[in-house]
Write a protein that holds these residues in place. Structure first.
Motif, PDB file in Angstrom:
ATOM      1  N   CYS A 151       0.321  -2.134  -0.144  1.00  0.00           N
ATOM      2  CA  CYS A 151       0.651  -3.297  -0.977  1.00  0.00           C
ATOM      3  C   CYS A 151      -0.582  -3.756  -1.760  1.00  0.00           C
ATOM      4  N   PHE A 152      -1.756  -3.678  -1.136  1.00  0.00           N
ATOM      5  CA  PHE A 152      -2.981  -4.009  -1.869  1.00  0.00           C
ATOM      6  C   PHE A 152      -3.295  -2.934  -2.905  1.00  0.00           C
ATOM      7  N   ARG A 153      -3.001  -1.686  -2.567  1.00  0.00           N
ATOM      8  CA  ARG A 153      -3.264  -0.589  -3.497  1.00  0.00           C
ATOM      9  C   ARG A 153      -2.375  -0.711  -4.741  1.00  0.00           C
ATOM     10  N   HIS A 154      -1.172  -1.229  -4.552  1.00  0.00           N
ATOM     11  CA  HIS A 154      -0.237  -1.366  -5.671  1.00  0.00           C
ATOM     12  C   HIS A 154       0.011  -2.839  -6.003  1.00  0.00           C
ATOM     13  N   ARG A 155      -1.016  -3.669  -5.800  1.00  0.00           N
ATOM     14  CA  ARG A 155      -0.848  -5.110  -6.036  1.00  0.00           C
ATOM     15  C   ARG A 155      -0.514  -5.419  -7.496  1.00  0.00           C
ATOM     16  N   GLY A 156      -0.900  -4.513  -8.395  1.00  0.00           N
ATOM     17  CA  GLY A 156      -0.557  -4.700  -9.810  1.00  0.00           C
ATOM     18  C   GLY A 156       0.939  -4.616 -10.045  1.00  0.00           C
ATOM     19  N   LYS A 157       1.648  -3.886  -9.182  1.00  0.00           N
ATOM     20  CA  LYS A 157       3.106  -3.719  -9.333  1.00  0.00           C
ATOM     21  C   LYS A 157       3.888  -4.811  -8.609  1.00  0.00           C
ATOM     22  N   ILE A 158       3.390  -5.220  -7.437  1.00  0.00           N
ATOM     23  CA  ILE A 158       4.184  -6.171  -6.634  1.00  0.00           C
ATOM     24  C   ILE A 158       3.603  -7.580  -6.639  1.00  0.00           C
ATOM     25  N   GLY A 159       2.344  -7.725  -7.081  1.00  0.00           N
ATOM     26  CA  GLY A 159       1.701  -9.036  -7.096  1.00  0.00           C
ATOM     27  C   GLY A 159       0.842  -9.260  -5.859  1.00  0.00           C
ATOM     28  N   LEU A 160      -0.341  -9.806  -6.071  1.00  0.00           N
ATOM     29  CA  LEU A 160      -1.270 -10.058  -4.958  1.00  0.00           C
ATOM     30  C   LEU A 160      -0.691 -11.012  -3.906  1.00  0.00           C
ATOM     31  N   PRO A 161       0.050 -12.084  -4.307  1.00  0.00           N
ATOM     32  CA  PRO A 161       0.604 -12.984  -3.285  1.00  0.00           C
ATOM     33  C   PRO A 161       1.485 -12.275  -2.254  1.00  0.00           C
ATOM     34  N   VAL A 162       2.249 -11.267  -2.702  1.00  0.00           N
ATOM     35  CA  VAL A 162       3.120 -10.527  -1.777  1.00  0.00           C
ATOM     36  C   VAL A 162       2.267  -9.714  -0.796  1.00  0.00           C
ATOM     37  N   ALA A 163       1.216  -9.075  -1.318  1.00  0.00           N
ATOM     38  CA  ALA A 163       0.320  -8.300  -0.460  1.00  0.00           C
ATOM     39  C   ALA A 163      -0.371  -9.206   0.561  1.00  0.00           C
ATOM     40  N   LEU A 164      -0.799 -10.378   0.114  1.00  0.00           N
ATOM     41  CA  LEU A 164      -1.462 -11.331   1.019  1.00  0.00           C
ATOM     42  C   LEU A 164      -0.512 -11.836   2.102  1.00  0.00           C
ATOM     43  N   GLU A 165       0.728 -12.120   1.710  1.00  0.00           N
ATOM     44  CA  GLU A 165       1.730 -12.571   2.687  1.00  0.00           C
ATOM     45  C   GLU A 165       1.923 -11.497   3.764  1.00  0.00           C
ATOM     46  N   GLY A 166       2.008 -10.231   3.328  1.00  0.00           N
ATOM     47  CA  GLY A 166       2.169  -9.131   4.283  1.00  0.00           C
ATOM     48  C   GLY A 166       0.992  -9.050   5.243  1.00  0.00           C
ATOM     49  N   LEU A 167      -0.213  -9.205   4.715  1.00  0.00           N
ATOM     50  CA  LEU A 167      -1.421  -9.162   5.555  1.00  0.00           C
ATOM     51  C   LEU A 167      -1.418 -10.310   6.561  1.00  0.00           C
ATOM     52  N   GLN A 168      -1.158 -11.523   6.074  1.00  0.00           N
ATOM     53  CA  GLN A 168      -1.141 -12.695   6.957  1.00  0.00           C
ATOM     54  C   GLN A 168      -0.112 -12.552   8.075  1.00  0.00           C
ATOM     55  N   GLU A 169       1.088 -12.116   7.713  1.00  0.00           N
ATOM     56  CA  GLU A 169       2.158 -11.999   8.702  1.00  0.00           C
ATOM     57  C   GLU A 169       1.890 -10.877   9.705  1.00  0.00           C
ATOM     58  N   ALA A 170       1.322  -9.782   9.235  1.00  0.00           N
ATOM     59  CA  ALA A 170       1.006  -8.670  10.145  1.00  0.00           C
ATOM     60  C   ALA A 170       0.018  -9.132  11.219  1.00  0.00           C
ATOM     61  N   LEU A 171      -0.958  -9.936  10.803  1.00  0.00           N
ATOM     62  CA  LEU A 171      -1.950 -10.448  11.755  1.00  0.00           C
ATOM     63  C   LEU A 171      -1.338 -11.540  12.638  1.00  0.00           C
ATOM     64  N   ARG A 172      -0.595 -12.461  12.024  1.00  0.00           N
ATOM     65  CA  ARG A 172      -0.022 -13.585  12.780  1.00  0.00           C
ATOM     66  C   ARG A 172       0.961 -13.100  13.839  1.00  0.00           C
ATOM     67  N   GLN A 173       1.787 -12.109  13.464  1.00  0.00           N
ATOM     68  CA  GLN A 173       2.778 -11.585  14.408  1.00  0.00           C
ATOM     69  C   GLN A 173       2.199 -10.495  15.322  1.00  0.00           C
ATOM     70  N   ARG A 174       0.913 -10.220  15.132  1.00  0.00           N
ATOM     71  CA  ARG A 174       0.222  -9.191  15.925  1.00  0.00           C
ATOM     72  C   ARG A 174       0.921  -7.835  15.853  1.00  0.00           C
ATOM     73  N   LYS A 175       1.390  -7.506  14.665  1.00  0.00           N
ATOM     74  CA  LYS A 175       2.041  -6.201  14.485  1.00  0.00           C
ATOM     75  C   LYS A 175       1.040  -5.121  14.080  1.00  0.00           C
ATOM     76  N   ALA A 176      -0.162  -5.546  13.729  1.00  0.00           N
ATOM     77  CA  ALA A 176      -1.257  -4.610  13.451  1.00  0.00           C
ATOM     78  C   ALA A 176      -2.567  -5.352  13.693  1.00  0.00           C
ATOM     79  N   THR A 177      -3.572  -4.640  14.151  1.00  0.00           N
ATOM     80  CA  THR A 177      -4.880  -5.259  14.392  1.00  0.00           C
ATOM     81  C   THR A 177      -5.710  -5.211  13.100  1.00  0.00           C
ATOM     82  N   PRO A 178      -6.713  -6.090  12.982  1.00  0.00           N
ATOM     83  CA  PRO A 178      -7.597  -6.018  11.813  1.00  0.00           C
ATOM     84  C   PRO A 178      -8.218  -4.626  11.649  1.00  0.00           C
ATOM     85  N   ALA A 179      -8.561  -3.990  12.765  1.00  0.00           N
ATOM     86  CA  ALA A 179      -9.182  -2.661  12.701  1.00  0.00           C
ATOM     87  C   ALA A 179      -8.202  -1.624  12.146  1.00  0.00           C
TER      88      ALA A 179
END
Length: 205
Positions: A151-179
């Motif tokens: 989503c960050f790689r294609h942020r020009g197509k989907i918009g940075l806010p969408v990529a950021l939301e995905g990152l925040q939710e992945a961390l908040r829901q612990r579905k992926a680690t920062p590493a």
């Protein structure tokens, strides 16, 4: 002697088992196109798109469109906003299915099903692919960390806010680690882009 099942019975049983089938798959099982056409006219099957059929009373999964897309393009992998939605990482309801295919894969013809196709290199297409069964159909979806990085790689197509939301939710829901996310971002060539956001979101623990 047991009675030989009719073409209609064969088609019904196959669709009940597999959810969605291509006309070619029904033909391989001995059901002619004419029979399928008659079944459609009689309301026994519904045509989802060109050459794609389902029973009218089939229970539709929330991810029905992903199953339909995977059936049409078996080599494709669900990506970007569609993968975020599948993993529960966005409130967005994509109006089209985002699908990754290989650089040299056949380009889908325009159809009545809205699919947005992106071409990925072989390495990126093969990395972090999960297979999920939706309505009896095997659907390939990129894993959480890779989806966020893409989503960050294609942020020009989907918009940075969408990529950021995905990152925040992945961390908040612990579905992926920062590493895991950092590693996926490095592989996708966006490590330097994602790192400041990753550091800001994990600074407070």
């Amino acid at each position: 002697m047991p009675q030989t099942p009719s073409q209609r019975e064969i088609a019904h049983d196959l669709l009940a088992t597999h959810g969605i089938l291509r006309l070619a798959e029904l033909r391989d099982a001995g059901v002619t196109a004419a029979t399928v056409s008659r079944m459609e006219k009689d309301g026994e099957v519904i045509r989802l798109a060109r050459g794609l059929y389902q029973l009218p009373d089939a229970e539709l999964d929330a991810n029905h469109s992903l199953a339909e897309a995977a059936k049409r393009f078996p080599k494709g992998v669900i990506c970007l906003v569609s993968a975020l939605a599948f993993h529960g990482l966005t409130d967005q309801l994509p109006k089209k299915v985002w699908m990754a295919i290989g650089r040299n894969d056949w380009t889908p013809k325009p159809s009545d099903m809205p699919i947005r196709v992106l071409r990925f290199s072989d390495d990126l297409l093969a990395d972090s692919v999960e297979t999920h069964v939706i309505e009896g159909v095997s659907v390939k979806v990129f894993g959480v960390a890779k989806t966020v990085a893409d989503c960050f790689r294609h942020r020009g197509k989907i918009g940075l806010p969408v990529a950021l939301e995905g990152l925040q939710e992945a961390l908040r829901q612990r579905k992926a680690t920062p590493a895991e996310i950092a590693r996926a971002a490095d592989i996708g060539g966006v490590g330097t882009v994602i790192r400041p956001y990753l550091e800001a979101l994990t600074a407070n623990g």
